[in-house]
Structure formats: structure tokens, C-alpha cells
Design an enzyme around this catalytic site. Structure first.
Site, PDB file in Angstrom:
ATOM      1  N   ALA A 238     133.515  82.928  41.898  1.00 29.75           N
ATOM      2  CA  ALA A 238     134.514  83.291  42.896  1.00 29.75           C
ATOM      3  C   ALA A 238     133.970  83.146  44.311  1.00 29.75           C
ATOM      4  O   ALA A 238     134.672  82.680  45.216  1.00 29.75           O
ATOM      5  CB  ALA A 238     134.977  84.725  42.647  1.00 29.75           C
TER       6      ALA A 238
ATOM      7  N   LYS B 280     128.500  80.958  26.632  1.00 30.77           N
ATOM      8  CA  LYS B 280     127.504  80.668  27.679  1.00 30.77           C
ATOM      9  C   LYS B 280     127.092  81.935  28.417  1.00 30.77           C
ATOM     10  O   LYS B 280     125.985  82.005  28.975  1.00 30.77           O
ATOM     11  CB  LYS B 280     128.044  79.607  28.651  1.00 30.77           C
ATOM     12  CG  LYS B 280     129.388  79.917  29.300  1.00 30.77           C
ATOM     13  CD  LYS B 280     129.289  80.773  30.539  1.00 30.77           C
ATOM     14  CE  LYS B 280     130.654  81.138  31.054  1.00 30.77           C
ATOM     15  NZ  LYS B 280     130.602  82.077  32.199  1.00 30.77           N
TER      16      LYS B 280
ATOM     17  N   ASP C  92     129.727  74.861  32.631  1.00 33.95           N
ATOM     18  CA  ASP C  92     129.751  76.305  32.854  1.00 33.95           C
ATOM     19  C   ASP C  92     128.423  76.945  32.487  1.00 33.95           C
ATOM     20  O   ASP C  92     127.983  77.913  33.106  1.00 33.95           O
ATOM     21  CB  ASP C  92     130.890  76.924  32.033  1.00 33.95           C
ATOM     22  CG  ASP C  92     131.469  78.168  32.685  1.00 33.95           C
ATOM     23  OD1 ASP C  92     130.984  78.572  33.747  1.00 33.95           O
ATOM     24  OD2 ASP C  92     132.428  78.733  32.121  1.00 33.95           O
TER      25      ASP C  92
ATOM     26  N   SER D  11     126.165  84.930  39.215  1.00 40.61           N
ATOM     27  CA  SER D  11     126.527  85.245  37.839  1.00 40.61           C
ATOM     28  C   SER D  11     126.120  86.677  37.491  1.00 40.61           C
ATOM     29  O   SER D  11     124.948  87.042  37.559  1.00 40.61           O
ATOM     30  CB  SER D  11     125.833  84.279  36.874  1.00 40.61           C
ATOM     31  OG  SER D  11     125.910  84.763  35.548  1.00 40.61           O
TER      32      SER D  11
END
Length: 349
Positions: A144, A195, A248, A258
Site C-alpha cells: 500500500a 507467500k 508477490d 511487509s
């Protein structure tokens, strides 16, 4: 007449996607379950808890009224944590009618605890058949914070009906945000969820001081595990070399944005899981997904040593260095031994 899009979830990702769609001159209603967010977003045009110092488009409208958010919406986009999907979808199910038939989409990346279902499966189980189109899965390498600064970003919109995926694709496309379409919903959702588990491991290695060789080994063999389980569950193996797979995986395993990487990094530095989660203050999807993956791997008799090691650290208190030693001491394997036959198969949902 401008299309109305309902974005459900005013965390960092939901807010950024709602802002992007508003910039694309769409009428966007951003729903939040926290009423205190509404005046901040509508009057100050900020969401400081999730996106410090990011200024939102003045036309973006937030509401805590779910019925108002979805009324007349042509697309309803779920951007809430995976384990909140069912409860929110249950509320939405009572608000749909036959004449509306909006496109249902989601941008969540996880597997539901207990049921082990993918998010699209949860939506299909809860929402009334015939009253919506989709679901469409939006996934790929994206944080984001980077989208907020208009960093060039490419994602995948996956749906069983490619025409529906293309409708969603066109809504999001602009000069810094690009979507590709895919019909392998299974592969896209497993890539997105699994992931996060590997990213916890990547963060832990960084926290322990391991170098680039080690991180590359983890990501590569982690991708092998993701592919192995995904194919067993019906995915097309080619999906895992695409945006929602290796793309990703790379961004989640290497970025300080992350939450999964940050959680692993803190664990590697010696912090305990409750302390780590409290400090991050937002949902870390990989923690619950690690439990689901462990159960799925046992159920499917799928060898996933890295994912299992991360599960042991998170849920059994195993020391990280011990599980690393155990991983390295395993008997030798052929690199291409996936435990399943990898062949291109027709896309499935």
C-alpha cells in the site's frame, strides 16, 4: 453516470485502493467497521494509523454504514482480513437483490482458519447464488505504501469468467497501476496466501543476520513448496511464475513494508510472537496461514519442510536456529522433485 464502487475495509490496502479508484473518477464508498475513522477520512482526508502522512483524495467518502456503502454499487471489493471475510460477507448477503448483481471482488491474501477455504470459496459459500458476478481475485506484488506514492505496480485480476475479470481490470488501470487477467483463481489465491508464510521465514533470516545467498535459497525453495501444494489443490503451475506467484513472493520477502517480513525479522532478533504482533498493530496474515498450510500439507501428504519449520517456530516454540539446522540436515533431493507432475493444465476455479 459514474459507476459506484464499494470498498469494504479501511486498512492500508483498502484505503489506497479506494483512493486510486477515486482518482480514476469513480464514485467510491469506503466502508469501515471503526466509526472513528469516518470523520478523519471525510474531513481531514487522512488515515494516519494505517498510512501516516498520506493525503487522500477529497472526493473519497468513508462510511460506517454497510448498507449505504453497498447500495447501488456495481462492484463490491472486500479488503478486510481473511478471517473477517465470512462475517462481513454474511452481512452483505442480506443487502443484495436480483436486480443489482454487482461484481464481487476481493484483495485478501490468506486461507480461512478451521475450514482451510480460499477467500473466493468463503464468498461463494456465504453470498446468495445468482445475485452477484464473480468473484474476482485481485492479487500480486503490491504494498500500500508504494501504491500511495504512485510507484508503478502490476497485479492480476483472476476470475472463472474472464469477461468479469476484464471489467475489474479496466476500473483500476491508470498510468501507474496496471492489471493483467487470469482465469486460474485457485493458483492466484494459493500464491497470495502461501507467500506470506515464506516471508516470515525471510524476515527471520534477516533478523538472524543471514545474507543474500540464504534469502535466495529460501525464496526459491519456498516457491517450490507453494507450487507443490497449489498444484495438488488444482492450480495451474504456470500461475506461480507470474505476478501472484513469484512476483508477490519477491516483494513480500524483501520489503520492510511487509508485515510478514517485519514479524519474521523481529522473531529472528529474539522477540516473542505476542510481542511482535502487538508492536505491528495490524493483522499479519502469514501467522494464521502457517497453521492452515500445516494442516493442508498433512491432509494432502504434501512435503513442505520450510513451511513446516515456520509453523514449528510460530506454534510450537521451536528455536529458529534449530529448525534451520534440521532443514539443512535433510537427505539430498533432486531440485525438480516436486512430488507431483507439473504440467500445464486448463485453468480451474
Amino acid at each position: 453516470m459514474t459507476e459506484k464502487i464499494a470498498v469494504l475495509g479501511a486498512g492500508s490496502w483498502g484505503t489506497v485502493l479506494a483512493n486510486l479508484l477515486t482518482e480514476n473518477q469513480l464514485d467510491v464508498a469506503l466502508w469501515t467497521h471503526k466509526p472513528a475513522q469516518v470523520p478523519e477520512i471525510n474531513e481531514q482526508h487522512t488515515n494516519q494509523h494505517y498510512l501516516p502522512d498520506f493525503k487522500l483524495h477529497e472526493a473519497l467518502h468513508a462510511t460506517a454504514d454497510l448498507a449505504a456503502a453497498v447500495k447501488d454499487a456495481t462492484v463490491i471489493l472486500f479488503v478486510v482480513p481473511t478471517n473477517a471475510i465470512r462475517s462481513v460477507a454474511t452481512q452483505v448477503s442480506t443487502l443484495l437483490d436480483d436486480s443489482q448483481r454487482p461484481i464481487i471482488a476481493h484483495a485478501a491474501k490468506g486461507l480461512e482458519l478451521g475450514t482451510k477455504l480460499r477467500v473466493s470459496q468463503v464468498l461463494e459459500a456465504v453470498l446468495p447464488a445468482g445475485r452477484y458476478q464473480g468473484p474476482v481475485v485481485i492479487s500480486g506484488p503490491s504494498h500500500a505504501e508504494d501504491v500511495a506514492t504512485r510507484d508503478i505496480t502490476t497485479l492480476t485480476a483472476a476470475a472463472a469468467d474472464e469477461a468479469v475479470a476484464k471489467k475489474v481490470q479496466q476500473l483500476f488501470m491508470n498510468d501507474y497501476f496496471r492489471l493483467y487477467t487470469n482465469t486460474d483463481v485457485i493458483g492466484v489465491e494459493y500464491g497470495a496466501a502461501l507467500k506470506n508464510v515464506i516471508a516470515i521465514g525471510a524476515g527471520a533470516l534477516h533478523g538472524l543476520g543471514y545474507g543474500d545467498n540464504t534469502k535466495a535459497a529460501l525464496m526459491t525453495r519456498g516457491l517450490a513448496e507453494i507450487t507443490r501444494l497449489g498444484v495438488k489443490m488444482g492450480a495451474n503451475p504456470m500461475t506461480f511464475i507470474g505476478l501472484s506467484g513469484v512476483g508477490d513472493l519477491i516483494v513480500t520477502c524483501t520489503s520492510v513494508h511487509s508485515r510478514n517480513w517485519r514479524a519474521g525479522n523481529a522473531l529472528g532478533q529474539g522477540q516473542k510472537l505476542p510481542e511482535v504482533l502487538a508492536n505491528i498493530g495490524m493483522v499479519v496474515e502469514g501467522v494464521s496461514t502457517a497453521k492452515v498450510v500445516h494442516e493442508l500439507a498433512e491432509q494432502q501428504q504434501c512435503e513442505m519442510p520450510i513451511s513446516n519449520a515456520i509453523y514449528q517456530v510460530l506454534y510450537q516454540g521451536a528455536p529458529i536456529k534449530t529448525v534451520i539446522t534440521d532443514l539443512m540436515a535433510r537427505e539430498g533431493k533432486a531440485e525438480t522433485d516436486f512430488g507431483v507432475t507439473l504440467q500445464v493444465v486448463p485453468n480451474k476455479v
